[in-house]
Enzyme design. Structure first.
Site, short mmCIF file in Angstrom:
data_model
loop_
_atom_site.label_atom_id
_atom_site.label_comp_id
_atom_site.label_asym_id
_atom_site.label_seq_id
_atom_site.Cartn_x
_atom_site.Cartn_y
_atom_site.Cartn_z
N GLU A 134 0.82 -1.22 0.00
CA GLU A 134 0.00 0.00 0.00
C GLU A 134 0.86 1.27 0.00
OE1 GLU A 134 -4.19 1.18 2.06
OE2 GLU A 134 -2.56 0.69 3.43
N GLY A 272 2.11 -0.19 11.18
CA GLY A 272 1.64 -0.99 12.29
C GLY A 272 1.18 -2.34 11.80
N ALA A 273 0.39 -2.34 10.72
CA ALA A 273 -0.13 -3.58 10.16
C ALA A 273 -0.75 -3.29 8.80
CB ALA A 273 -1.16 -4.21 11.10
N MET A 274 -1.11 -4.37 8.08
CA MET A 274 -1.73 -4.23 6.76
C MET A 274 -2.78 -5.30 6.58
SD MET A 274 -1.81 -2.41 4.07
CE MET A 274 -3.03 -2.66 2.79
N GLU A 275 -3.94 -4.88 6.04
CA GLU A 275 -5.15 -5.69 6.03
C GLU A 275 -5.24 -6.66 4.87
OE1 GLU A 275 -6.37 -1.70 3.97
OE2 GLU A 275 -5.06 -2.33 5.60
N HIS A 306 -8.64 -3.44 14.22
CA HIS A 306 -8.62 -2.47 13.12
C HIS A 306 -8.46 -3.20 11.79
CE1 HIS A 306 -7.02 1.48 11.34
NE2 HIS A 306 -6.70 0.59 10.43
N GLU A 307 -7.46 -4.09 11.73
CA GLU A 307 -7.21 -4.80 10.47
C GLU A 307 -8.35 -5.74 10.14
OE1 GLU A 307 -4.81 -3.63 8.75
OE2 GLU A 307 -4.13 -2.44 10.46
N HIS A 310 -11.12 -4.07 8.41
CA HIS A 310 -10.81 -3.83 7.01
C HIS A 310 -11.28 -4.97 6.10
CE1 HIS A 310 -8.67 -0.11 6.73
NE2 HIS A 310 -7.69 -0.45 7.53
N GLU A 329 -10.03 3.61 6.20
CA GLU A 329 -9.19 3.85 7.37
C GLU A 329 -9.95 4.48 8.54
OE1 GLU A 329 -6.61 2.40 7.79
OE2 GLU A 329 -5.86 1.95 5.78
#
Length: 870
Positions: A134, A272-275, A306-307, A310, A329
């Site tokens: 991303e 932090g992270a990716m979905e 959060h992820e 998504h 987001e």
């Protein structure tokens, strides 16, 4: 910036012309191990794309960032790579109605966390790979149409070293030396993913009976480097995962659509992270090598949720272009906290949100680069920089206000309809607003115009008039669009007053406690709103105008309320109300309305009474920032001494083994200011001194070593010995940061050269070097680099990847040279470089604004000192 930028107009034109039926991607990463045969080290990538063209005979292009292309075939015709590939794009001419493109390329492994990142573990020499894309780095791994609205199913196959395991979005099987993965649902290129290597892998499962009586079974997995396996608390990760899946199925009424659910904790991760659907990636720092507070576990749970949100907001339904990045987001940021409170043990997560996440939003929304939640994203560089406090935290705050405005039931029903109508498709703002209008009956266009399409933060201030009997004759809320006179209105439009659904709380002292005795909810709209429900109430000692944190605003106080907080802030019994007051006081400090020394004094007097560990750690960070940036320079030494003394006092008084003790230990190390402080830190490291209950584990050892190194109280030999004790990837990052922190001109020159003049360091070590280089206690030592910064940043931006460019431009800005000369130098650079890339100018403008704000704060603090002395 290497790699051709992609504009919104180009993406819109391509989407109108093309639709994609599917991808088949074959990667051979056996070259990741052993000696490199070329430089940069590369892997083979073969991609087959089946797509249609609405105008046969037209031309378009595919995206690929690669050192070389071996072959390109379009509809069975071989094309000359030298003619059609320019390093970033493949020209496609004379397209048919139905097309097949095959691209055979040599793509480069990444050391910047963009594309296919390759990491060598210094502990055991093992190699680990993962992808991160991303907004637009999948083109570094395979040829594609790199934009979110050209969705398609993907089939991946990967050849890897024999002893490795490979994961992707779909379930995989190893056959004849090749890992083959199930075809995905239609998804965007930027959320495809591959993780490969000798990872430690743990499995679990989730099962749920759906309303139609069928059973949904989701295989769960969690993985990390082998070196982190002893610390990996996968059981807690799975617990939060199952709780989240229950919560979102209860509220979304749309079964999780992507099969399995793996979660990979990977090294040297920029985010932090990716979905990525079916294979979420996280920074491995969420695996804790030492003791941490519950705030860290809460933060990890928030990111997991959060992820997960998504999977529906972002993966199932995706924005057309990055203008509507908030559609995923903002919702995920809101849903992460909403689910944390509703499904997990972290029932007070909204307090953390009010104190920490919204602070990020308030800062971003007062920068010259502030923008509406729905932003104007012209190209990919714009998109990269808009993963910011507005898109995430302000957007989430606005959604919290929306829930208060339309009601939770209408909001969630709108989400359910949104998923069902737009599954596997792409949407814009209007698609969401239309379903919310249906479910709420409210005019969402007017609401969106005020909240989503304007920039800036409002301030709300109470005005209290008392009658002759000491009761409230009138209580009004005054709304302003901008802060003090030195803060201009948002640059993206005229100042906006917004409709706010707020709670107003009245507080008074009762038996030494500051408690709420009256509350009213009201719609605040326009410059002044009278709250009729509170007329006749007893006179308040504190008025809190955004009680319960329903809206997004800067809270201000009347004089009586501010005086009450100065004397009794620690007596507020409600944790959320207390957090809101702390946040408001911090905003006053940043706005040069409260002297920094007064904020430090409040922290020294009342932080010890803070029960919420996350709030306490935030207060400690703010106090240090107040001293470093906003205090008058001549008071810094005094303030530093006061903070160190206060931290040590609280450390010794904290309950043995408590998380509060750990927080005060870390804060004491960061504020240590003289020989006795450093002596105690050395003794704690050596074990010749102890504090009852304090376990000086490896992570705490490094936290003690950095200030010792920065003040010249520990040398390179001490760091070498510590690395021998902790010869791991984490230990190496700590050592690099400490080495760069040493107070030596030669050390600073070396660190500068490693970051600015060389590309040998990985992204994680660039970050560590910059963190060590920039020490607030070394302002004189860093002074020569102010001028050099402005000489090199244009070249850095042109030569490096956007991630490294952002890290360098932000991290090396001479913020500790906090005087008019630095402002003048910044303005001169901006004038000379008026045609610099907008993303680069934005970063410099933001740094300038932070510095100008700091100087205003220092002037406020100096005036307070003069007033008290007179």
């Amino acid at each position: 910036m290497p790699g051709e930028n992609l504009s919104r107009d180009e993406a819109r034109e391509r989407a109108a012309l093309l639709s994609v039926d599917g991808y088949e991607v074959s990667l051979d990463v056996r070259s990741a191990v052993g000696e490199a045969q070329d430089e940069p080290r590369t892997f083979r990538s073969v991609t087959t794309i089946r797509f249609r063209c609405s105008e046969p005979g037209a031309a378009s292009f595919a995206d690929l960032v690669a050192p070389s292309v071996t072959a390109v075939t379009l509809n069975g015709k071989d094309l000359d790579p030298g003619e059609v590939f320019d390093g970033t794009r493949i020209t496609l001419e004379d397209l048919a109605a139905e097309n097949e493109l095959v691209v055979d390329a040599r793509c480069a492994y990444s050391r910047t966390g963009e594309g296919l990142h390759r990491f060598v573990d210094p502990e055991d020499g093992e190699v680990y790979l993962y992808t991160q894309y991303e907004p637009a780095d999948s083109r570094r791994v395979f040829a594609n149409f790199e934009q979110p609205d050209l969705k398609a199913p993907f089939r991946f196959e990967v050849r890897a070293p024999e002893e490795w395991t490979v994961w992707s979005n779909g379930a995989g099987e190893l056959s004849d030396g090749v890992w083959r993965f199930a075809e995905t649902k239609p998804i965007s290129t930027y959320i495809t993913c591959v993780v490969a290597g000798p990872y430690h892998y743990v499995t679990d499962s989730y099962s749920r009976t759906l309303p139609d009586g069928t059973t949904l079974d989701i295989p769960l997995g969690a993985l990390c480097r082998k070196g982190l396996a002893p610390y990996f608390d996968a059981d807690d990760v799975f617990l939060i995962t199952r709780q989240g899946l229950d919560f979102f199925h209860d509220h979304f009424d749309y079964p999780y659509p992507f099969g399995k659910y793996d979660q990979a904790f990977v090294p040297e991760y920029n985010l932090g992270a990716m979905e990525n659907p079916g294979l979420v990636t996280f920074r491995e720092e969420y695996i804790f090598r030492g003791k941490v507070t519950q705030a860290s576990y809460e933060a990890r749970a928030n990111v997991i949720l959060h992820e997960m949100a998504h999977m529906w907001f972002g993966d199932l339904v995706t924005m057309v272009w990055w203008d509507d990045l908030w559609l995923k987001e903002s919702f995920a940021d809101f849903m992460g906290t909403f689910a944390n409170v509703g499904a997990t043990r972290f029932e007070n997560a909204w307090t953390t949100f009010a104190n920490r996440r919204k602070a990020w939003a308030y800062r971003a929304d007062q920068l010259p680069s502030t923008h509406p939640v729905t932003a104007d994203i012209r190209d990919l560089q714009d998109a990269k920089l808009n993963f910011d406090g507005i898109t995430y935290a302000k957007g989430a705050s606005v959604l919290k206000q929306l829930v208060a405005y339309v009601g939770q039931d209408a909001f969630l029903e709108g989400a359910r309809r949104y998923f069902k109508r737009n599954a596997y498709g792409n949407t814009r703002l209007g698609d969401l607003l239309s379903v919310l209008e249906e479910t709420s009956g409210r005019d969402m266009g007017a609401w969106a115009g005020k909240w989503l399409q304007t920039a800036g933060v409002n301030s709300l201030t109470p005005q209290v008039l008392l009658d002759g009997d000491g009761r409230v004759a009138e209580l009004a809320v005054v709304q302003e669009a901008a802060g003090p006179a030195h803060q201009p209105a948002p640059p993206t439009g005229t100042p906006e007053l917004r409709p706010h659904r707020v709670a107003i709380g009245l507080y008074r002292l009762e038996d030494g406690a500051l408690v709420r005795y009256a509350r009213a909810e009201a719609d605040v709209d326009g410059p002044r709103t009278v709250i009729t429900e509170l007329a006749g109430a007893d006179a308040p000692e504190l008025v809190l105008v955004n009680d319960d944190d329903l809206t997004y605003c800067k809270i201000r106080f009347d004089e009586t309320s501010l005086a009450t907080l100065r004397g009794h802030l620690g007596s507020l019994t409600d944790p959320l109300a207390r957090a809101l007051c702390w946040s408001a006081l911090w905003n006053l400090t940043r706005d040069a309305l409260l002297p920094a020394r007064d904020f430090v004094d409040l922290v020294l007097r009342f932080a010890s009474r803070e029960s919420d560990i996350g709030v306490l750690q935030m207060l400690q960070a703010w106090a240090e920032s107040a001293l470093v940036h906003y205090a008058a320079p001549e008071w810094r030494a005094t303030g530093g001494r006061l903070l160190a003394e206060g931290a040590l006092r609280e450390l010794r008084q904290a309950a043995p083994g408590s998380e509060h003790q750990l927080a005060w230990a870390r804060f004491f190390a960061s504020t240590a200011a003289d020989g006795p402080d450093f002596g105690l830190l050395r003794e704690l490291l050596a074990g010749t001194a102890t504090i009852d209950g304090l376990d000086v584990d490896q992570e705490l050892r490094w936290a003690f070593l950095e200030p010792l190194t920065a003040h010249g109280a520990a040398d390179e030999s001490v760091l070498a010995a510590e690395l021998a004790r902790d010869d791991t990837a984490s230990g190496k990052r700590h050592q690099v940061r400490c080495l760069a922190a040493r107070p030596s001109a030669a050390v600073k020159a070396q660190a500068w050269a490693q970051v600015v003049e060389s590309q040998a360091l990985s992204n994680a070590l660039v970050e560590a070097t910059i963190a060590g280089f920039a020490q607030p206690s070394q302002r004189e030592l860093l002074a020569p680099y102010a001028e050099r910064y402005f000489e090199v940043i244009a070249r850095i931006w042109e030569d490096r990847s956007i991630q490294i460019g952002m890290d360098v431009v932000r991290g090396l800005y001479p913020s500790y040279q906090d005087g008019p000369r630095t402002l003048e130098a910044t303005d001169a650079w901006l004038t000379v470089h008026a045609d610099a890339p907008p993303a680069l100018r934005r970063l410099v403008l933001e740094a300038r604004d932070d510095l100008a704000r700091a100087l205003r704060g220092q002037e406020c603090d100096a005036r307070a000192a003069e007033a008290s002395a007179s």
